[in-house]
Design an enzyme around this catalytic site. Structure first.
Site, PDB file in Angstrom:
ATOM      1  N   GLU A  37      24.192  83.823  23.544  1.00  0.00           N
ATOM      2  CA  GLU A  37      22.920  84.477  23.246  1.00  0.00           C
ATOM      3  C   GLU A  37      22.425  85.235  24.486  1.00  0.00           C
ATOM      4  O   GLU A  37      21.933  86.357  24.399  1.00  0.00           O
ATOM      5  CB  GLU A  37      21.903  83.418  22.788  1.00  0.00           C
ATOM      6  CG  GLU A  37      20.510  83.943  22.487  1.00  0.00           C
ATOM      7  CD  GLU A  37      20.455  84.993  21.367  1.00  0.00           C
ATOM      8  OE1 GLU A  37      21.469  85.163  20.656  1.00  0.00           O
ATOM      9  OE2 GLU A  37      19.405  85.660  21.243  1.00  0.00           O
ATOM     10  N   TYR A  38      22.597  84.605  25.653  1.00  0.00           N
ATOM     11  CA  TYR A  38      22.227  85.273  26.905  1.00  0.00           C
ATOM     12  C   TYR A  38      23.037  86.569  27.046  1.00  0.00           C
ATOM     13  O   TYR A  38      22.497  87.631  27.340  1.00  0.00           O
ATOM     14  CB  TYR A  38      22.482  84.341  28.091  1.00  0.00           C
ATOM     15  CG  TYR A  38      22.093  84.947  29.427  1.00  0.00           C
ATOM     16  CD1 TYR A  38      20.836  84.739  29.970  1.00  0.00           C
ATOM     17  CD2 TYR A  38      22.993  85.752  30.131  1.00  0.00           C
ATOM     18  CE1 TYR A  38      20.467  85.309  31.174  1.00  0.00           C
ATOM     19  CE2 TYR A  38      22.633  86.330  31.340  1.00  0.00           C
ATOM     20  CZ  TYR A  38      21.370  86.101  31.858  1.00  0.00           C
ATOM     21  OH  TYR A  38      21.024  86.679  33.051  1.00  0.00           O
ATOM     22  N   GLU A 115      14.958  66.738  54.890  1.00  0.00           N
ATOM     23  CA  GLU A 115      15.848  67.430  53.942  1.00  0.00           C
ATOM     24  C   GLU A 115      17.250  67.506  54.529  1.00  0.00           C
ATOM     25  O   GLU A 115      17.437  67.312  55.729  1.00  0.00           O
ATOM     26  CB  GLU A 115      15.312  68.827  53.627  1.00  0.00           C
ATOM     27  CG  GLU A 115      14.892  69.608  54.833  1.00  0.00           C
ATOM     28  CD  GLU A 115      13.861  70.695  54.522  1.00  0.00           C
ATOM     29  OE1 GLU A 115      14.145  71.852  54.830  1.00  0.00           O
ATOM     30  OE2 GLU A 115      12.788  70.385  53.965  1.00  0.00           O
ATOM     31  N   LYS A 117      20.676  69.110  55.962  1.00  0.00           N
ATOM     32  CA  LYS A 117      21.010  70.334  56.687  1.00  0.00           C
ATOM     33  C   LYS A 117      22.218  70.939  55.978  1.00  0.00           C
ATOM     34  O   LYS A 117      23.334  70.412  56.072  1.00  0.00           O
ATOM     35  CB  LYS A 117      21.317  70.024  58.147  1.00  0.00           C
ATOM     36  CG  LYS A 117      21.549  71.289  58.962  1.00  0.00           C
ATOM     37  CD  LYS A 117      21.512  71.008  60.455  1.00  0.00           C
ATOM     38  CE  LYS A 117      21.436  72.264  61.284  1.00  0.00           C
ATOM     39  NZ  LYS A 117      22.562  73.165  61.110  1.00  0.00           N
ATOM     40  N   ARG A 138      21.126  85.858  59.210  1.00  0.00           N
ATOM     41  CA  ARG A 138      20.296  85.499  60.350  1.00  0.00           C
ATOM     42  C   ARG A 138      20.612  86.366  61.573  1.00  0.00           C
ATOM     43  O   ARG A 138      19.722  86.739  62.322  1.00  0.00           O
ATOM     44  CB  ARG A 138      20.532  84.026  60.666  1.00  0.00           C
ATOM     45  CG  ARG A 138      19.806  83.532  61.882  1.00  0.00           C
ATOM     46  CD  ARG A 138      19.889  82.017  61.943  1.00  0.00           C
ATOM     47  NE  ARG A 138      19.162  81.511  63.086  1.00  0.00           N
ATOM     48  CZ  ARG A 138      19.667  81.368  64.296  1.00  0.00           C
ATOM     49  NH1 ARG A 138      20.925  81.713  64.512  1.00  0.00           N
ATOM     50  NH2 ARG A 138      18.952  80.903  65.282  1.00  0.00           N
ATOM     51  N   CYS A 413      66.583  55.793  54.694  1.00  0.00           N
ATOM     52  CA  CYS A 413      67.777  55.161  54.109  1.00  0.00           C
ATOM     53  C   CYS A 413      68.963  56.101  54.003  1.00  0.00           C
ATOM     54  O   CYS A 413      70.049  55.677  53.614  1.00  0.00           O
ATOM     55  CB  CYS A 413      67.449  54.578  52.732  1.00  0.00           C
ATOM     56  SG  CYS A 413      67.248  55.834  51.463  1.00  0.00           S
ATOM     57  N   CYS A 428      62.552  60.686  47.909  1.00  0.00           N
ATOM     58  CA  CYS A 428      63.803  60.041  48.286  1.00  0.00           C
ATOM     59  C   CYS A 428      64.388  59.441  47.024  1.00  0.00           C
ATOM     60  O   CYS A 428      63.673  58.827  46.228  1.00  0.00           O
ATOM     61  CB  CYS A 428      63.529  58.943  49.318  1.00  0.00           C
ATOM     62  SG  CYS A 428      64.890  57.764  49.443  1.00  0.00           S
TER      63      CYS A 428
HETATM   64  S1  IVH Z   1      14.834  74.929  59.153  1.00  0.00           S
HETATM   65  C1  IVH Z   1      12.336  76.596  62.319  1.00  0.00           C
HETATM   66  N1  IVH Z   1      16.044  73.503  57.313  1.00  0.00           N
HETATM   67  O1  IVH Z   1      20.201  75.287  60.437  1.00  0.00           O
HETATM   68  C2  IVH Z   1      13.430  75.917  61.686  1.00  0.00           C
HETATM   69  N2  IVH Z   1      17.359  74.913  58.701  1.00  0.00           N
HETATM   70  O2  IVH Z   1      19.587  75.668  63.548  1.00  0.00           O
HETATM   71  C3  IVH Z   1      14.326  76.810  60.964  1.00  0.00           C
HETATM   72  N3  IVH Z   1      19.742  74.887  58.157  1.00  0.00           N
HETATM   73  O3  IVH Z   1      20.987  78.445  60.781  1.00  0.00           O
HETATM   74  C4  IVH Z   1      15.413  76.157  60.236  1.00  0.00           C
HETATM   75  N4  IVH Z   1      19.603  73.469  56.477  1.00  0.00           N
HETATM   76  O4  IVH Z   1      20.495  77.957  58.366  1.00  0.00           O
HETATM   77  C5  IVH Z   1      16.182  74.390  58.313  1.00  0.00           C
HETATM   78  N5  IVH Z   1      16.975  72.223  55.625  1.00  0.00           N
HETATM   79  C6  IVH Z   1      17.118  73.108  56.618  1.00  0.00           C
HETATM   80  C7  IVH Z   1      18.355  73.642  56.967  1.00  0.00           C
HETATM   81  C8  IVH Z   1      18.447  74.545  58.027  1.00  0.00           C
HETATM   82  C9  IVH Z   1      20.417  74.231  57.195  1.00  0.00           C
HETATM   83  C10 IVH Z   1      20.358  75.785  59.159  1.00  0.00           C
HETATM   84  C11 IVH Z   1      19.761  77.145  59.206  1.00  0.00           C
HETATM   85  C12 IVH Z   1      19.891  77.599  60.629  1.00  0.00           C
HETATM   86  C13 IVH Z   1      20.179  76.342  61.358  1.00  0.00           C
HETATM   87  C14 IVH Z   1      19.065  76.104  62.351  1.00  0.00           C
END
Ligand code: IVH
Length: 676
Positions: A37-38, A115, A117, A138, A413, A428
């Protein structure tokens, strides 16, 4: 011809509807309409826009399919700089971080937002009047690459904010990444096409996002999670980071469910351990967790040092990849005769341990990865998984590097190594004649999860095999005190202990006995499935192909392995001798039917299960209609607890929720299958 007012309004409706369904599907994981449908609505919009290009706008969902290639990426200056995070590797560093903050703010306890990383690429998304106008990597933090066309193809990124009065200007910061399953799919397809594969999901995400042809990006499945914001004009910010994250979610951005808030250093360290436990079973790679002071006012007071905030820190997990040299490549002979090339490495600390060997899986893999002896390679060790060679660093290949030559003769062996066309591994052909296979078959037989003969370890098995005292597992039960006492480093006491352990192992269970036989492709879980299905060993011994495939989770391959094993008169003879030696087990118990049928039941997995990964347990439960949840609540029906179960187990006990172990889980599943 120009578009009529009706066309305009239809295009607008389609716009809104498609964007809404997109958000339901990719962000909330809760689609309302079937894919077909989408696709139909999408095709209708494409056709309208083709007829009347004036209907097309930058936030049209049709813009997600990619644009013609760019000659190069242009530079993009971020309005607010994209900062980096300081890293911490130990609890002490986190204690110091928290102490500094408390001292600066002169407070007792700090609330933190916590959270994961994400191990992907940092991205800045720019929204003007609620419409996505640009997106960039970045770069050096001030200037990145303009990858707008590519980011538009990422379905989880909103092209327009879901807000009647959007902020005038907003920068959203987050991470583009590739889910592990999408990474596997991409590599499989690359391999099929004979194109280069990616070493890990991060590289795959970076490679996919940095395509000059955004139509290629559109073919890749990229995901996105927001974790912050930069400049925000024309909007009143809430008081905390977590409230602002909720605002981002309301505007349509995907956030991870793994976010939490915690108080003080105890809260931080608890979160670190919890996420660390889940790390290997998450759908995406993470390399640590990030703590941020939750109050935005406190963040402002704390400010920045050089290019990193004082209010946030990354608490890293042990690295899962490291670089080292390949000293040699030789082969190992497995219990089933599989010949595995193994790289002998210059010892390197990775994934929390020192690694000296890494598997190269099979000969094709050595060629595909192009690993030479002498190369510098990237080695990966994730969780309990066997360390593997991920990729070669081509620039570091010395002139003396040599290619690996697969032996044609078993190093143990001397039998021929054979390779059947259906499988990638060579084997083997020596069978039990090959002492590598004999030794490993015996070790497997005696191992803890099989017959559990304590004390019958590698060194002893080596000696017993070399002195021709052990040929088959049945010989174990014929060992005498005299024979044992004649061995090196075997005192009377240890000999007596071993005989007692052998005697005790006769008291077995049907699943552990079946598992102990070492039938190819029959692991612990399958041994249990077979036991609960057939009830007795006699029934299993008499089963034909159809009876075997009737066991759910048993397909053609496993059925064939079992039949081949039982077709060897020699194997049936060993089983006969083992039973004659007195091995026995209790009657296999079936659960009452009220406990079965998993539909509507919620499970929580915690700790390490002895015989299956979390993913396996999850798919078994889901295969029977059950649900697996990440946290224990009153709604949880069962908590499946393995070794080192932590807070979830405590919570389950507190709430009076039924706690079961792996065996009980398998029994439940078997029972539920039989009701299907
Ligand atoms: S906060 C001011 N939160 O880590 C703080 N960064 O060294 C800005 N990254 O390249 C970053 N997970 O891409 C933040 N939950 C998270 C993150 C996160 C991954 C990466 C970010 C950056 C590096 C910072």
């Amino acid at each position: 011809m120009f578009a009529s007012p009706d066309d305009f309004s239809r295009a607008e409706t389609l716009h809104k509807e498609l964007n809404r369904h997109n958000h339901l599907y990719y962000v909330l994981d809760a689609p309302e309409i079937p894919d077909a449908e989408y696709d139909r609505l999408f095709a209708e919009l494409v056709e309208l826009e083709r007829k009347y290009p004036e209907l097309q706008s930058v936030d049209s969902p049709t813009q997600r399919i990619g644009a013609p290639p760019l000659p190069e990426f242009s530079e993009f200056a971020h309005r607010a700089p994209m900062l980096s995070l300081n890293n911490a590797f130990s609890d002490e560093e986190i204690e110091a971080f928290d102490r500094r903050i408390r001292e600066t703010l002169d407070t007792h306890a700090i609330e933190y937002n916590m959270e994961p990383k994400f191990d992907g690429l940092a991205i800045n998304l720019v929204y003007e009047q609620g419409v996505l106008v640009a997106g960039a990597t970045r770069g050096d933090g001030s200037t990145g690459e303009n990858v707008t066309a590519n980011l538009r193809t990422v379905n989880a990124i909103p092209l327009r904010l879901n807000a009647p009065h959007p902020p005038e200007f907003l920068e959203v910061r987050g991470e583009v990444l590739m889910l592990r399953k999408d990474f596997e799919l991409l590599n499989a397809s690359q391999r099929e096409k004979g194109e280069k594969t990616f070493a890990n999901p991060r590289n795959a995400a970076a490679g996919s996002l940095r395509q000059l042809d955004s139509r290629v990006t559109a073919q890749r499945r990229l995901s996105f999670f927001a974790y912050g914001w930069g400049t925000a004009a024309g909007v009143t910010l809430p008081l905390t980071h977590s409230a602002m994250m909720e605002q981002l979610a309301a505007w349509g951005f995907p956030l991870t469910q793994l976010r939490a808030t915690g108080i003080g250093v105890e809260g931080l360290l608890r979160y670190y351990r919890q996420i660390g436990e889940q790390r290997d079973s998450l759908p995406f790679d993470i390399d640590g967790v990030v703590y941020k002071v939750n109050s935005l006012a406190q963040q402002t007071t704390l400010g920045f040092v050089s290019r990193a905030p004082r209010f946030a820190i990354a608490h890293k997990f042990p690295a899962q990849e490291a670089m080292t040299e390949v000293l040699d490549i030789d082969v190992q002979v497995g219990r089933t005769g599989a010949i595995t090339p193994v790289a002998r490495l210059n010892p390197v600390f990775v994934g929390g341990v020192t690694v000296t060997n890494a598997t190269l899986h099979n000969e094709d893999e050595v060629r595909r990865k192009d690993v030479y002896i002498g190369d510098t390679v990237v080695v990966r060790r994730a969780g309990d998984v066997i360390p593997e060679v991920v990729s070669v660093v081509p620039d570091k290949r010395p002139a003396t590097a040599r290619a690996f030559v697969m032996p044609t003769i078993c190093p143990v062996c001397g039998s021929h190594i054979v390779k059947s066309p259906e499988e990638a591994v060579a084997r083997c052909s020596g069978g039990l004649y090959c002492s590598a296979q004999r030794k490993q078959a015996l070790l497997h037989f005696a191992s803890r999860r099989a017959m559990d003969i304590e004390g019958l370890g590698e060194k002893l098995v080596d000696q017993l095999v070399e002195r021709e005292l052990l040929h088959t597992p049945a010989d174990i039960y014929r060992l005498t005190m005299e024979q044992l006492a004649s061995l090196d480093r075997m005192g009377e006491k240890s000999a007596l202990n071993l005989l007692a352990a052998i005697e005790a192992s006769k008291n077995a269970t049907l699943p552990s006995f079946i598992y102990a036989l070492g039938i190819r492709n029959v692991g612990e879980a399958t041994a249990k499935d077979l036991s609960y299905h057939f009830g007795t060993l006699e029934n299993l011994l008499q089963a034909g192909a159809e009876d075997l495939t009737a066991v759910s989770e048993v397909g053609e391959v496993i059925a064939q392995s079992i039949l081949q094993f039982l077709a060897e008169p020699h194997n049936r003879e060993v089983i006969r001798q083992l039973l004659a030696a007195g091995i026995h087990w209790p009657v296999v118990e079936k659960l009452s039917s009220t406990q079965a049928n998993l539909s509507g039941k919620t499970f929580v997995l915690t700790g390490t299960l002895p015989g299956m990964s979390r993913d396996e347990a999850k798919s078994l439960i889901e295969g029977q209609g059950g649900k697996v949840s990440g946290s224990v609540s009153r709604k949880t029906d069962y908590v499946v607890a393995g070794a080192e179960a932590g807070s979830k187990l405590e919570k389950a006990l507190e709430l009076g929720i039924t706690v079961i172990d792996q065996d009980q889980l398998i029994a439940l599943i078997e029972q539920s299958k039989q009701q299907d």
